[in-house]
Design a protein around this motif. Structure first.
Motif, short mmCIF file in Angstrom:
data_model
loop_
_atom_site.label_atom_id
_atom_site.label_comp_id
_atom_site.label_asym_id
_atom_site.label_seq_id
_atom_site.Cartn_x
_atom_site.Cartn_y
_atom_site.Cartn_z
N ARG A 1 4.60 -8.45 -2.51
CA ARG A 1 4.60 -7.90 -1.16
C ARG A 1 4.95 -6.44 -1.17
NH1 ARG A 1 8.42 -12.41 2.11
NH2 ARG A 1 6.96 -14.13 1.68
N ALA A 2 5.28 -5.88 -2.39
CA ALA A 2 5.82 -4.50 -2.49
C ALA A 2 5.32 -4.09 -4.09
CB ALA A 2 7.29 -4.32 -2.41
N GLY A 3 5.45 -2.89 -4.11
CA GLY A 3 5.05 -2.22 -5.50
C GLY A 3 5.71 -3.19 -6.81
N SER A 4 7.03 -3.27 -6.74
CA SER A 4 7.64 -3.87 -7.85
C SER A 4 7.04 -5.37 -8.03
CB SER A 4 9.16 -4.15 -7.60
OG SER A 4 9.46 -4.61 -6.37
N ASP A 5 6.71 -6.05 -7.06
CA ASP A 5 6.00 -7.37 -6.99
C ASP A 5 4.72 -7.19 -8.00
OD1 ASP A 5 8.12 -8.44 -5.59
OD2 ASP A 5 7.29 -7.95 -3.78
N LEU A 6 4.05 -6.09 -7.38
CA LEU A 6 2.56 -5.97 -7.99
C LEU A 6 2.63 -5.66 -9.54
CD1 LEU A 6 -0.55 -5.63 -7.57
CD2 LEU A 6 0.01 -3.22 -7.29
N ALA A 7 3.88 -5.10 -9.90
CA ALA A 7 3.89 -4.72 -11.53
C ALA A 7 4.06 -6.22 -12.30
CB ALA A 7 5.19 -4.02 -11.50
N ALA B 1 0.72 -1.29 0.13
CA ALA B 1 -0.09 -0.02 0.03
C ALA B 1 1.01 1.29 0.02
CB ALA B 1 -0.98 0.20 0.90
N GLN B 2 2.18 1.36 0.38
CA GLN B 2 2.83 2.33 0.49
C GLN B 2 3.94 2.23 -0.86
OE1 GLN B 2 5.36 1.42 3.85
NE2 GLN B 2 3.45 1.56 5.35
N THR B 3 4.00 1.57 -1.61
CA THR B 3 4.90 1.14 -2.81
C THR B 3 3.80 1.13 -4.05
OG1 THR B 3 5.29 -0.84 -2.50
CG2 THR B 3 6.72 0.64 -1.48
N SER B 4 2.55 1.40 -3.98
CA SER B 4 2.01 1.12 -5.39
C SER B 4 0.54 2.09 -5.18
CB SER B 4 1.31 -0.34 -5.46
OG SER B 4 0.46 -0.61 -4.47
N PRO B 5 -0.13 1.95 -6.14
CA PRO B 5 -1.35 2.82 -6.25
C PRO B 5 -2.55 2.25 -5.42
CG PRO B 5 -0.63 2.41 -8.53
CD PRO B 5 0.31 1.42 -7.83
N LEU B 6 -2.25 1.18 -4.94
CA LEU B 6 -3.35 0.56 -4.13
C LEU B 6 -3.54 1.05 -2.53
CD1 LEU B 6 -2.74 -3.37 -4.72
CD2 LEU B 6 -4.39 -1.97 -5.93
N SER B 7 -4.68 1.21 -2.12
CA SER B 7 -4.82 1.96 -0.96
C SER B 7 -4.74 0.56 0.21
CB SER B 7 -6.34 2.28 -0.61
OG SER B 7 -7.28 1.33 -1.02
N VAL C 1 3.12 0.07 -17.01
CA VAL C 1 3.60 0.70 -18.25
C VAL C 1 5.37 0.86 -17.78
CG1 VAL C 1 1.73 2.19 -18.46
CG2 VAL C 1 3.35 2.93 -16.86
N GLY C 2 5.99 1.16 -18.72
CA GLY C 2 7.52 1.36 -18.41
C GLY C 2 7.97 2.83 -18.63
N ASP C 3 8.65 3.22 -18.12
CA ASP C 3 9.24 4.81 -18.09
C ASP C 3 10.75 4.73 -18.97
OD1 ASP C 3 11.41 4.15 -16.40
OD2 ASP C 3 10.62 4.99 -14.81
N ALA C 4 11.13 5.92 -18.96
CA ALA C 4 12.42 6.03 -20.16
C ALA C 4 13.44 5.15 -19.47
CB ALA C 4 12.73 7.58 -19.93
N ASP C 5 13.54 4.90 -18.17
CA ASP C 5 14.40 3.90 -17.44
C ASP C 5 14.27 2.66 -17.68
OD1 ASP C 5 16.27 6.22 -17.22
OD2 ASP C 5 15.15 6.48 -15.36
N ASP C 6 13.15 2.18 -18.46
CA ASP C 6 12.68 0.72 -18.39
C ASP C 6 12.32 0.21 -17.03
OD1 ASP C 6 12.91 0.37 -21.02
OD2 ASP C 6 14.97 -0.05 -21.16
N GLU C 7 11.99 1.23 -16.27
CA GLU C 7 11.37 0.59 -14.78
C GLU C 7 9.73 0.51 -14.92
OE1 GLU C 7 13.00 0.08 -11.94
OE2 GLU C 7 14.73 0.49 -12.92
N LEU C 8 9.32 -0.53 -14.17
CA LEU C 8 7.89 -0.56 -14.67
C LEU C 8 7.20 -0.22 -13.39
CD1 LEU C 8 7.83 -4.61 -15.60
CD2 LEU C 8 7.67 -2.50 -17.12
N ARG C 9 6.11 0.31 -13.59
CA ARG C 9 5.07 0.91 -12.54
C ARG C 9 3.75 0.55 -12.83
NH1 ARG C 9 2.90 6.14 -13.70
NH2 ARG C 9 3.77 7.03 -15.77
N VAL C 10 2.95 0.49 -11.90
CA VAL C 10 1.53 0.01 -11.96
C VAL C 10 0.39 1.33 -12.07
CG1 VAL C 10 -0.51 -1.29 -10.80
CG2 VAL C 10 1.94 -2.03 -10.61
N VAL C 11 -0.07 1.36 -12.86
CA VAL C 11 -1.25 2.36 -13.13
C VAL C 11 -2.69 1.92 -13.20
CG1 VAL C 11 0.47 4.03 -14.28
CG2 VAL C 11 -0.96 2.35 -15.56
N ARG C 12 -3.65 2.84 -13.18
CA ARG C 12 -4.92 2.44 -13.30
C ARG C 12 -5.33 2.82 -15.00
NH1 ARG C 12 -7.29 1.02 -8.50
NH2 ARG C 12 -6.06 1.64 -6.56
N ASP C 13 -6.25 2.04 -15.44
CA ASP C 13 -6.63 2.35 -16.84
C ASP C 13 -7.40 3.61 -16.64
OD1 ASP C 13 -5.43 0.33 -17.82
OD2 ASP C 13 -7.09 -1.18 -17.93
#
Length: 253
Positions: free
Chosen positions: A203-209, A21-27, A241-253
């Motif tokens: 367990r964390a935002g990167s895992d959710l991605a 919840a601290q490292t992703s868009p999820l509440s 989605v991926g950013d310019a550094d190829d890092e993945l992050r979770v977004v909402r449609d």
């Protein structure tokens, strides 16, 4: 037959996957809902397998304050998930965990099953590895016929499955990095170790991605996905989605 002990806490906001919840868009509430979905998929997979399902839960006096609900006991909370997920919830065993740490609780459960109940093999699974399928459990049981210890490696040095045909010293055995620590303990006890395919845990935002991307990819390819977890991803509009550094992050449609 392998007894598969799913070690769980009640899915409650503020406790379940708090780091997620601290490292992703999820509440915090959504993180607890994801825990419930993944747990339901895990319980169903074990039920469908050739293993025996043991649901091992922490009582209120072993839970941190955010996980305590005065209106619903941990057993009631977890049985509600099981009733929804399982075809025959009455066939599952529900037992209280004993021990002050995860290593102690897992070790007490496995040792009791192997030494006191005389089962052929016993395994520990958490509810945070939704891609554990019936075939995963059955494959692990086959490996336990020829290995004393079978481990399922996951991200960040974790394990999503730990099976045992003979006990090891469990004191601190699940301390990070779990995989290396468990292998060290198995070697100390002169136990043969086998390995399964790697699977993600959450367990964390990167895992959710990783979870979201894998579910969407498998769905598009017409492959099997964990039903409840996949529904959570779609219902919450989660995408990667991926950013310019190829890092993945979770977004909402």
């Amino acid at each position: 037959m392998t007894v598969v002990a799913v070690l769980v806490d009640p899915p409650r906001p503020g406790h379940s996957l708090s780091r997620l919840a601290q490292t992703s868009p999820l509440s915090e509430s959504e993180a607890a809902d994801l825990v419930e979905a993944m747990l339901g998929d895990t319980l169903r997979a074990v039920e469908r397998s050739g293993g025996e399902l043991l649901v091992n839960y922490r009582p209120d006096d072993l839970l941190p304050e955010p996980a305590v609900d005065p209106d619903e006991s941990p057993e009631e909370s977890i049985r509600a998930v099981a009733d929804d997920a399982l075809e025959s919830p009455e066939a599952a065993r529900f037992e209280v965990q004993v021990g002050s740490s995860f290593s102690a609780r897992a070790g007490n459960t496995v040792t009791h099953l192997l030494r006191d109940e005389g089962v052929q093999s016993a395994a520990v699974v958490r509810g945070d590895a939704p891609f554990v399928l019936r075939s995963t459990i059955d494959s692990a049981a086959m490996k336990l016929r020829t290995n004393d210890v079978v481990l399922g490696p996951s991200t960040d040095g974790r394990v999503y499955f730990a099976g045992f045909k003979a006990p090891i010293d469990f004191d601190g055995a699940f301390v990070s990095p779990e995989m290396e620590t468990l292998v060290d303990r198995a070697n100390d006890a002169d136990r043969d170790v086998g390995f399964m395919q790697m699977q993600p845990t959450v367990r964390a935002g990167s895992d959710l991605a990783t979870l979201v991307s894998t579910i969407r990819s498998r769905w598009q390819a017409g492959r099997v996905v964990p039903e409840r977890t996949a529904e959570f991803v779609v219902d919450n509009g989660l995408a990667v989605v991926g950013d310019a550094d190829d890092e993945l992050r979770v977004v909402r449609d």
